[in-house]
Scaffold this active site. Sequence first.
Site, PDB file in Angstrom:
ATOM      1  N   GLU A   1      29.358   4.477 -30.433  1.00 49.57           N
ATOM      2  CA  GLU A   1      29.669   4.938 -28.890  1.00 49.57           C
ATOM      3  C   GLU A   1      30.133   6.307 -29.005  1.00 49.57           C
ATOM      4  OE1 GLU A   1      32.993   3.215 -27.068  1.00 49.57           O
ATOM      5  OE2 GLU A   1      31.787   2.912 -25.440  1.00 49.57           O
TER       6      GLU A   1
ATOM      7  N   CYS B   1      31.609   3.049 -20.115  1.00 48.75           N
ATOM      8  CA  CYS B   1      31.196   1.827 -21.366  1.00 48.75           C
ATOM      9  C   CYS B   1      29.912   1.628 -21.223  1.00 48.75           C
ATOM     10  CB  CYS B   1      32.072   0.733 -21.024  1.00 48.75           C
ATOM     11  SG  CYS B   1      32.100  -0.009 -19.226  1.00 48.75           S
TER      12      CYS B   1
ATOM     13  N   LYS C   1      49.998  -2.109 -18.221  1.00 49.38           N
ATOM     14  CA  LYS C   1      50.110  -0.600 -18.858  1.00 49.38           C
ATOM     15  C   LYS C   1      48.906   0.196 -18.719  1.00 49.38           C
ATOM     16  CE  LYS C   1      49.248   1.046 -22.775  1.00 49.38           C
ATOM     17  NZ  LYS C   1      49.179   2.500 -22.615  1.00 49.38           N
TER      18      LYS C   1
ATOM     19  N   GLU D   1      37.233  -6.125 -22.575  1.00 49.68           N
ATOM     20  CA  GLU D   1      36.270  -5.722 -22.209  1.00 49.68           C
ATOM     21  C   GLU D   1      36.131  -4.252 -23.062  1.00 49.68           C
ATOM     22  OE1 GLU D   1      34.326  -6.363 -19.928  1.00 49.68           O
ATOM     23  OE2 GLU D   1      35.300  -8.008 -19.005  1.00 49.68           O
TER      24      GLU D   1
HETATM   25  N1  NAD Z   1      33.748  -3.054 -21.087  1.00 47.52           N
HETATM   26  C1  NAD Z   1      34.140  -2.231 -20.075  1.00 47.52           C
HETATM   27  O1  NAD Z   1      34.201  -2.683 -18.792  1.00 47.52           O
HETATM   28  C2  NAD Z   1      34.866  -1.049 -20.451  1.00 47.52           C
HETATM   29  C3  NAD Z   1      35.499  -0.390 -19.294  1.00 47.52           C
HETATM   30  C4  NAD Z   1      36.057   1.215 -19.289  1.00 47.52           C
HETATM   31  C5  NAD Z   1      35.965   1.494 -20.497  1.00 47.52           C
HETATM   32  N2  NAD Z   1      35.791   0.546 -21.699  1.00 47.52           N
HETATM   33  C6  NAD Z   1      35.924   1.281 -23.072  1.00 47.52           C
HETATM   34  O2  NAD Z   1      37.178   1.940 -23.281  1.00 47.52           O
HETATM   35  C7  NAD Z   1      37.103   2.823 -24.230  1.00 47.52           C
HETATM   36  C8  NAD Z   1      37.658   4.223 -23.709  1.00 47.52           C
HETATM   37  O3  NAD Z   1      38.957   4.118 -23.160  1.00 47.52           O
HETATM   38  P1  NAD Z   1      40.035   4.420 -24.436  1.00 47.52           P
HETATM   39  O4  NAD Z   1      39.956   5.637 -24.967  1.00 47.52           O
HETATM   40  O5  NAD Z   1      41.200   4.630 -23.176  1.00 47.52           O
HETATM   41  O6  NAD Z   1      40.370   3.210 -25.174  1.00 47.52           O
HETATM   42  P2  NAD Z   1      41.487   2.872 -26.206  1.00 47.52           P
HETATM   43  O7  NAD Z   1      41.364   1.684 -26.794  1.00 47.52           O
HETATM   44  O8  NAD Z   1      41.921   4.108 -27.023  1.00 47.52           O
HETATM   45  O9  NAD Z   1      42.830   2.759 -25.176  1.00 47.52           O
HETATM   46  C9  NAD Z   1      42.713   1.674 -24.169  1.00 47.52           C
HETATM   47  C10 NAD Z   1      44.097   1.288 -24.029  1.00 47.52           C
HETATM   48  O10 NAD Z   1      44.604   0.385 -24.903  1.00 47.52           O
HETATM   49  C11 NAD Z   1      45.912   1.243 -25.154  1.00 47.52           C
HETATM   50  N3  NAD Z   1      46.184   0.978 -26.598  1.00 47.52           N
HETATM   51  C12 NAD Z   1      45.908   1.765 -27.792  1.00 47.52           C
HETATM   52  N4  NAD Z   1      46.455   1.340 -28.755  1.00 47.52           N
HETATM   53  C13 NAD Z   1      46.973   0.177 -28.623  1.00 47.52           C
HETATM   54  C14 NAD Z   1      47.341  -0.888 -29.395  1.00 47.52           C
HETATM   55  N5  NAD Z   1      47.509  -0.891 -30.676  1.00 47.52           N
HETATM   56  N6  NAD Z   1      47.955  -2.342 -28.771  1.00 47.52           N
HETATM   57  C15 NAD Z   1      47.743  -2.293 -27.402  1.00 47.52           C
HETATM   58  N7  NAD Z   1      47.379  -1.383 -26.534  1.00 47.52           N
HETATM   59  C16 NAD Z   1      46.757  -0.116 -27.124  1.00 47.52           C
HETATM   60  C17 NAD Z   1      45.728   2.708 -24.819  1.00 47.52           C
HETATM   61  O11 NAD Z   1      47.089   3.002 -24.582  1.00 47.52           O
HETATM   62  C18 NAD Z   1      45.100   2.411 -23.424  1.00 47.52           C
HETATM   63  O12 NAD Z   1      46.047   1.899 -22.385  1.00 47.52           O
HETATM   64  C19 NAD Z   1      35.629   3.071 -24.676  1.00 47.52           C
HETATM   65  O13 NAD Z   1      35.199   2.464 -25.763  1.00 47.52           O
HETATM   66  C20 NAD Z   1      34.852   2.394 -23.299  1.00 47.52           C
HETATM   67  O14 NAD Z   1      33.576   2.004 -23.618  1.00 47.52           O
HETATM   68  C21 NAD Z   1      35.143  -0.542 -21.634  1.00 47.52           C
HETATM   69  C1  BTL Z   2      32.939  -0.933 -15.931  1.00 48.01           C
HETATM   70  N1  BTL Z   2      32.623   0.451 -15.394  1.00 48.01           N
HETATM   71  C2  BTL Z   2      31.178   0.620 -15.635  1.00 48.01           C
HETATM   72  C3  BTL Z   2      33.067   0.574 -14.216  1.00 48.01           C
HETATM   73  C4  BTL Z   2      33.279   1.305 -16.338  1.00 48.01           C
HETATM   74  C5  BTL Z   2      32.892   1.560 -17.569  1.00 48.01           C
HETATM   75  O1  BTL Z   2      33.315   2.360 -18.385  1.00 48.01           O
END
Ligand code: NAD
Ligand code: BTL
Length: 489
Positions: free
Chosen positions: A385, A284, A175, A250
């Site tokens: 964040e 992230c 998804k 993650e």
């Molecule tokens: N650690 C890493 O490698 C990494 C990499 C990229 C992004 N991120 C993090 O992602 C965040 C930004 O992304 P975002 O705004 O899309 O995050 P988000 O948590 O809002 O959404 C991520 C995904 O989860 C889904 N989702 C939302 N609610 C859900 C639920 N109740 N159950 C299951 N799935 C659900 C969303 O539809 C989306 O596909 C930031 O906090 C960023 O740091 C982390």
């Molecule tokens: C994991 N990375 C660095 C590719 C994307 C983080 O948001």
Amino acid sequence: MEVKRQYINGEWVHALSKQTREIINPFNQEVIAIVTESNEEDTKLAISAARHAFDHGDWPNTPTMERAKVVRKIAELIERDREELAELESLDTGKTVEESRWDMDDIVGVFHYYADIADKDGGEIIDSPVPNSISKVVKEPVGVCGQITPWNYPLLQASWKLAPALVTGNTLVMKPSEITPLTTIKVFELMEEAGVPKGVANLVLGAGNTVGAELSSNNDVDLISFTGGIQTGKKIMQAASDNVKKVALELGGKNPNVIFADADFETAVDQALNGVFFHAGQICSAGTRLIVEESIHDKFVDALVERVKNIRLGSGFDKDAQMGPLISEQHLNKVMNYVENGIKEGATVAIGGKQPDDPELQKGFFYLPTILTNCTTDMRVVQDEGFGPVMTVEKFSTEEEAIQLANDSIYGLSGGVWTKDIAKAERCVAKMRMGTVWINDFNLYFPHAPWGGYKQSGFGRELGKTGLEEYQETKHVFQNLDPQPINWF
Ligand SMILES: NC(=O)c1ccc[n+]([C@@H]2O[C@H](COP(=O)([O-])OP(=O)(O)OC[C@H]3O[C@@H](n4cnc5c(N)ncnc54)[C@H](O)[C@@H]3O)[C@@H](O)[C@H]2O)c1
Ligand SMILES: C[N+](C)(C)CC=O
């Protein structure tokens, strides 16, 4: 506009509800695509297809080398369509096309890497303590994997999950973020072309609280791999508990970048900027928390501000643009509130702190690159964040204080240390509680090295050998070559 469909059991199908969603270009708010909106019922169908393919299909028992050929073919097809995919990613996320091209190269590298290493660990023979016996350890696929990805690196984060899951013989339901599904849809087309069998890889398109919640709670799913925000991660962990499915999270970061006075000044300034403002800070591992030695603090901030004045905002398709818009109006509002609250807490705006005035940027969700000084560790703006182009600056005067500040966070994703004194750098690294620490660098990642967080940045690892093992069960097989009665009962 033709509605883009979900992919279930080898068929491109509309969602049962016939609902659709508009996908918006964050640069000008134009509708760039319409996609079908899956719900819980579609997700259940996709999970059933993956379950059937795992329990009754050939994929889990296909020789690893054969699966690796398919995974390598996916890499080749992504490389073939690199430019189309890069443009699609930029249209959907707002990032510059050059950034998207780098993402595509990384993605190709990830598929090749897992195709290369998949057959290198065929298990282990244990030196059995029992006479006349064979003890061996074998690796097996986990089963049906749910995979949920965010909007900031849509295809890159998808590739970190798809490649290891496929090559180890799992089946899956992915998804993507409902805001940025386009490149993932395209890669599922390429996976079909590469010969991924029917039912092995399924794609559902829709919201987190419907599709995502079903994927994380459904008892036919054996593993849920999630990349996204901390609050969603907590919900997923709870939802996953019913059948004790494996969970890999993650999550976010608030990543310290520690600059000692003896660092190479120009390089540290340059990379500190890159660490925060690349992809408008929507990373992230962005080094949004700058921690600078007091003796160079003012000079360092002045140098940053001078350079920030020249950052060019614009469309991802403008060759001169260095920074695109934020992903959505909702996210822009979040970043604006985050900065306003920081100012109320006592932070000083050294530069930025508002939306740009440029008339050409008014339809996009732009925010100026921002530096906040006079920040202290107790402020929300330092702890939370922000996920935007906002750097907070703190001061330190001793090595111990630098480490203490760097660790003062619920997060533990990544961090950086800048110094020419390698012994000092190693002392800091040994005490920094983060999944990745860079010495005299920032924000570097590649397929061979594991990626993941300490503390509330999550658990589990992607990339590297560990990223492959996430998708494997470990089975001990003991064979007695001379069985005898025990005569206890
Ligand atoms: N650690 C890493 O490698 C990494 C990499 C990229 C992004 N991120 C993090 O992602 C965040 C930004 O992304 P975002 O705004 O899309 O995050 P988000 O948590 O809002 O959404 C991520 C995904 O989860 C889904 N989702 C939302 N609610 C859900 C639920 N109740 N159950 C299951 N799935 C659900 C969303 O539809 C989306 O596909 C930031 O906090 C960023 O740091 C982390
Ligand atoms: C994991 N990375 C660095 C590719 C994307 C983080 O948001």
